[in-house]
Write a protein that holds these residues in place. Structure first.
Motif, PDB file in Angstrom:
ATOM      1  N   CYS A 186      30.115 -13.663  19.018  1.00 53.07           N
ATOM      2  CA  CYS A 186      28.578 -13.352  18.308  1.00 53.07           C
ATOM      3  C   CYS A 186      28.492 -12.489  19.520  1.00 53.07           C
ATOM      4  O   CYS A 186      28.316 -12.253  20.263  1.00 53.07           O
ATOM      5  N   GLU A 187      26.522 -11.864  19.471  1.00 55.28           N
ATOM      6  CA  GLU A 187      26.675 -10.335  20.010  1.00 55.28           C
ATOM      7  C   GLU A 187      25.527 -11.758  21.861  1.00 55.28           C
ATOM      8  O   GLU A 187      25.949 -11.217  22.690  1.00 55.28           O
ATOM      9  N   PHE A 188      25.565 -13.075  21.487  1.00 49.91           N
ATOM     10  CA  PHE A 188      25.797 -13.828  22.708  1.00 49.91           C
ATOM     11  C   PHE A 188      27.157 -13.971  23.674  1.00 49.91           C
ATOM     12  O   PHE A 188      26.471 -14.230  24.734  1.00 49.91           O
ATOM     13  N   SER A 189      27.328 -14.239  23.049  1.00 44.70           N
ATOM     14  CA  SER A 189      28.800 -14.267  23.709  1.00 44.70           C
ATOM     15  C   SER A 189      29.273 -12.854  24.444  1.00 44.70           C
ATOM     16  O   SER A 189      29.684 -13.014  25.355  1.00 44.70           O
ATOM     17  N   TYR A 190      28.996 -11.697  23.639  1.00 42.45           N
ATOM     18  CA  TYR A 190      28.842 -10.555  23.846  1.00 42.45           C
ATOM     19  C   TYR A 190      27.990 -10.210  25.090  1.00 42.45           C
ATOM     20  O   TYR A 190      29.052 -10.068  26.201  1.00 42.45           O
ATOM     21  N   ARG A 191      27.573 -10.522  24.538  1.00 39.86           N
ATOM     22  CA  ARG A 191      26.002 -10.656  26.267  1.00 39.86           C
ATOM     23  C   ARG A 191      27.023 -11.380  27.361  1.00 39.86           C
ATOM     24  O   ARG A 191      26.825 -10.832  28.321  1.00 39.86           O
ATOM     25  N   ASP A 192      27.513 -12.683  26.809  1.00 35.52           N
ATOM     26  CA  ASP A 192      27.451 -13.902  28.465  1.00 35.52           C
ATOM     27  C   ASP A 192      29.117 -12.847  28.818  1.00 35.52           C
ATOM     28  O   ASP A 192      29.030 -12.876  29.691  1.00 35.52           O
ATOM     29  N   ALA A 193      29.591 -12.598  28.222  1.00 37.48           N
ATOM     30  CA  ALA A 193      30.734 -11.786  28.875  1.00 37.48           C
ATOM     31  C   ALA A 193      30.837 -10.321  29.955  1.00 37.48           C
ATOM     32  O   ALA A 193      31.158 -10.513  30.909  1.00 37.48           O
ATOM     33  N   ASP A 240      31.288 -13.667   2.869  1.00 40.87           N
ATOM     34  CA  ASP A 240      30.774 -12.855   2.798  1.00 40.87           C
ATOM     35  C   ASP A 240      30.439 -13.120   4.717  1.00 40.87           C
ATOM     36  O   ASP A 240      30.794 -13.186   4.947  1.00 40.87           O
ATOM     37  N   TRP A 241      29.617 -11.353   4.995  1.00 39.84           N
ATOM     38  CA  TRP A 241      29.170 -11.417   6.243  1.00 39.84           C
ATOM     39  C   TRP A 241      27.145 -10.890   5.958  1.00 39.84           C
ATOM     40  O   TRP A 241      26.997 -10.469   5.964  1.00 39.84           O
ATOM     41  N   ASP A 242      27.347 -12.689   6.289  1.00 36.32           N
ATOM     42  CA  ASP A 242      26.033 -12.152   6.041  1.00 36.32           C
ATOM     43  C   ASP A 242      25.106 -12.891   7.354  1.00 36.32           C
ATOM     44  O   ASP A 242      24.880 -14.354   7.607  1.00 36.32           O
ATOM     45  N   HIS A 243      25.521 -12.231   8.148  1.00 33.27           N
ATOM     46  CA  HIS A 243      25.021 -12.369   9.816  1.00 33.27           C
ATOM     47  C   HIS A 243      23.412 -12.749  10.160  1.00 33.27           C
ATOM     48  O   HIS A 243      23.322 -13.647  10.668  1.00 33.27           O
ATOM     49  N   ASN A 244      22.607 -12.648   9.180  1.00 33.39           N
ATOM     50  CA  ASN A 244      21.071 -13.150   9.635  1.00 33.39           C
ATOM     51  C   ASN A 244      21.004 -14.528   9.078  1.00 33.39           C
ATOM     52  O   ASN A 244      21.022 -14.875   9.935  1.00 33.39           O
ATOM     53  N   ALA A 245      21.725 -14.911   7.875  1.00 29.68           N
ATOM     54  CA  ALA A 245      21.702 -16.552   7.338  1.00 29.68           C
ATOM     55  C   ALA A 245      22.568 -16.827   8.964  1.00 29.68           C
ATOM     56  O   ALA A 245      21.415 -18.352   9.141  1.00 29.68           O
ATOM     57  N   TRP A 246      23.487 -16.208   9.153  1.00 33.79           N
ATOM     58  CA  TRP A 246      24.006 -17.098  10.867  1.00 33.79           C
ATOM     59  C   TRP A 246      22.965 -16.914  11.947  1.00 33.79           C
ATOM     60  O   TRP A 246      22.923 -18.166  12.581  1.00 33.79           O
ATOM     61  N   LEU A 247      22.705 -16.539  12.451  1.00 27.90           N
ATOM     62  CA  LEU A 247      21.426 -15.929  13.049  1.00 27.90           C
ATOM     63  C   LEU A 247      20.095 -16.870  12.565  1.00 27.90           C
ATOM     64  O   LEU A 247      20.023 -18.365  13.870  1.00 27.90           O
ATOM     65  N   ASP A 248      19.867 -17.425  11.669  1.00 26.66           N
ATOM     66  CA  ASP A 248      19.217 -18.631  11.541  1.00 26.66           C
ATOM     67  C   ASP A 248      19.484 -19.817  11.903  1.00 26.66           C
ATOM     68  O   ASP A 248      18.519 -20.335  11.883  1.00 26.66           O
ATOM     69  N   ALA A 249      20.715 -19.788  11.345  1.00 33.14           N
ATOM     70  CA  ALA A 249      21.437 -21.246  11.410  1.00 33.14           C
ATOM     71  C   ALA A 249      21.141 -21.483  13.311  1.00 33.14           C
ATOM     72  O   ALA A 249      21.835 -22.672  13.485  1.00 33.14           O
ATOM     73  N   VAL A 250      21.533 -20.760  13.653  1.00 32.58           N
ATOM     74  CA  VAL A 250      21.484 -20.840  15.374  1.00 32.58           C
ATOM     75  C   VAL A 250      20.264 -20.477  16.475  1.00 32.58           C
ATOM     76  O   VAL A 250      20.100 -20.237  17.485  1.00 32.58           O
ATOM     77  N   PHE A 303      29.487  -9.795  15.310  1.00 31.25           N
ATOM     78  CA  PHE A 303      28.872  -9.224  15.553  1.00 31.25           C
ATOM     79  C   PHE A 303      29.685  -7.871  16.449  1.00 31.25           C
ATOM     80  O   PHE A 303      29.891  -8.262  17.587  1.00 31.25           O
ATOM     81  N   PRO A 304      29.085  -6.897  16.527  1.00 31.67           N
ATOM     82  CA  PRO A 304      28.117  -6.222  15.542  1.00 31.67           C
ATOM     83  C   PRO A 304      29.391  -6.067  13.977  1.00 31.67           C
ATOM     84  O   PRO A 304      30.375  -6.486  13.890  1.00 31.67           O
ATOM     85  N   GLN A 305      28.626  -5.086  12.781  1.00 34.70           N
ATOM     86  CA  GLN A 305      29.577  -5.514  11.372  1.00 34.70           C
ATOM     87  C   GLN A 305      31.277  -4.669  12.001  1.00 34.70           C
ATOM     88  O   GLN A 305      31.702  -4.890  10.534  1.00 34.70           O
ATOM     89  N   CYS A 326      27.897 -23.678  19.375  1.00 38.09           N
ATOM     90  CA  CYS A 326      28.371 -23.329  18.888  1.00 38.09           C
ATOM     91  C   CYS A 326      29.447 -24.389  17.664  1.00 38.09           C
ATOM     92  O   CYS A 326      29.840 -24.306  16.780  1.00 38.09           O
ATOM     93  N   THR A 327      29.057 -25.219  18.535  1.00 37.31           N
ATOM     94  CA  THR A 327      29.036 -27.056  17.191  1.00 37.31           C
ATOM     95  C   THR A 327      28.454 -26.170  15.728  1.00 37.31           C
ATOM     96  O   THR A 327      29.134 -26.506  14.921  1.00 37.31           O
ATOM     97  N   VAL A 328      26.683 -25.286  16.071  1.00 39.23           N
ATOM     98  CA  VAL A 328      26.499 -25.338  14.237  1.00 39.23           C
ATOM     99  C   VAL A 328      27.331 -23.935  13.821  1.00 39.23           C
ATOM    100  O   VAL A 328      27.323 -24.293  12.530  1.00 39.23           O
ATOM    101  N   CYS A 329      27.743 -23.304  14.592  1.00 37.88           N
ATOM    102  CA  CYS A 329      28.315 -21.923  14.524  1.00 37.88           C
ATOM    103  C   CYS A 329      29.798 -22.734  13.675  1.00 37.88           C
ATOM    104  O   CYS A 329      30.647 -22.159  12.350  1.00 37.88           O
ATOM    105  N   PHE A 330      30.433 -23.007  14.221  1.00 41.22           N
ATOM    106  CA  PHE A 330      32.076 -24.021  13.329  1.00 41.22           C
ATOM    107  C   PHE A 330      31.339 -25.021  12.784  1.00 41.22           C
ATOM    108  O   PHE A 330      32.360 -24.449  10.903  1.00 41.22           O
ATOM    109  N   SER A 331      30.314 -25.194  12.357  1.00 44.12           N
ATOM    110  CA  SER A 331      30.146 -26.623  10.697  1.00 44.12           C
ATOM    111  C   SER A 331      30.156 -25.064  10.189  1.00 44.12           C
ATOM    112  O   SER A 331      30.164 -25.277   8.599  1.00 44.12           O
TER     113      SER A 331
END
Ligand code: SF4
Length: 200
Positions: free
Chosen positions: A173-180, A65-75, A38-40, A88-93
């Motif tokens: 992801c946006e969360f890693s951007y925030r932390d960076a 595909d780039w279905d970021h909303n589905a990814w956000l749902d997953a995490v 993120f972002p696209q 990150c475990t979910v993201c890898f999965s």
């Protein structure tokens, strides 16, 4: 020659792995599936750089595909986890399950991932996600080669400079951007405090 699905996150993490595979009689099929990014615009930037590199090498790229909303749902609920944590475990999965499915659909016996080549990632966490993804299918195996060994870490850094790849400053992801951003602000404030001290 064996064909292997190589789930790839970006050109910097992929170049040395691709070079190694091609030198060892392995035909990689690169799978770019990273809906976490993120972002696209960032997603497109990383994808385009990797695609251009693969085109030069004559390596096939499968564009996921780039279905970021589905990814956000997953995490969901894991937004404040630290890097290398449960998000990150979910993201890898999510990504490796898709890679395993592609291998299964195409009748390719093994898949692996460039996530395992980055020293910023927890290798055990990546490999556990890969094995769990492979377990969905009888005819697919996760190849847990350590892509940081056999000089590949140094080669990664050398190729990054040689090709002048774009230098990413956050995982994806946006969360890693925030932390960076937070880490960068903390470093800047420490440096400023230090220089104030030395100028007194
Ligand atoms: S920090 Fe990286 S690995 Fe972890 S959830 Fe974000 S994009 Fe995925």
């Amino acid at each position: 020659m064996e064909t292997v699905i190589l789930h790839s996150c970006c050109a910097p993490c992929s170049a040395a792995v691709l070079e190694w595979m091609l030198a060892h009689d392995i035909r990689p099929v690169v799978f770019y599936f990273n809906p976490n990014i993120f972002p696209q615009a960032e997603y497109e930037k990383r994808k385009n750089e990797l695609t251009a590199h693969c085109q030069k090498l004559g390596v096939e790229v499968v564009d996921g595909d780039w279905d970021h909303n589905a990814w956000l749902d997953a995490v969901k609920g894991l937004e404040n986890e630290p890097e290398r944590g449960r998000r990150c475990t979910v993201c890898f999965s999510v990504r490796l399950r898709a890679a395993a499915k592609l291998a299964h659909d195409r009748g390719i016996a093994r898949f692996t991932t460039t996530l395992a080549s980055s020293r910023w990632k927890n290798l055990d966490q990546v490999n556990a996600a890969g094995r769990e993804a492979a377990a969905q299918y009888d005819n697919v195996q996760y190849w847990d080669k350590n892509w940081r060994k056999d000089g590949l870490q140094d080669r990664r850094n050398a190729l990054l400079k040689f090709y002048g790849f774009y230098n990413q400053t956050w995982c994806g992801c946006e969360f890693s951007y925030r932390d960076a951003q937070k880490r960068a602000a903390e470093i800047a404030s420490r440096i400023s405090a230090q220089s104030n001290k030395t100028s007194i």
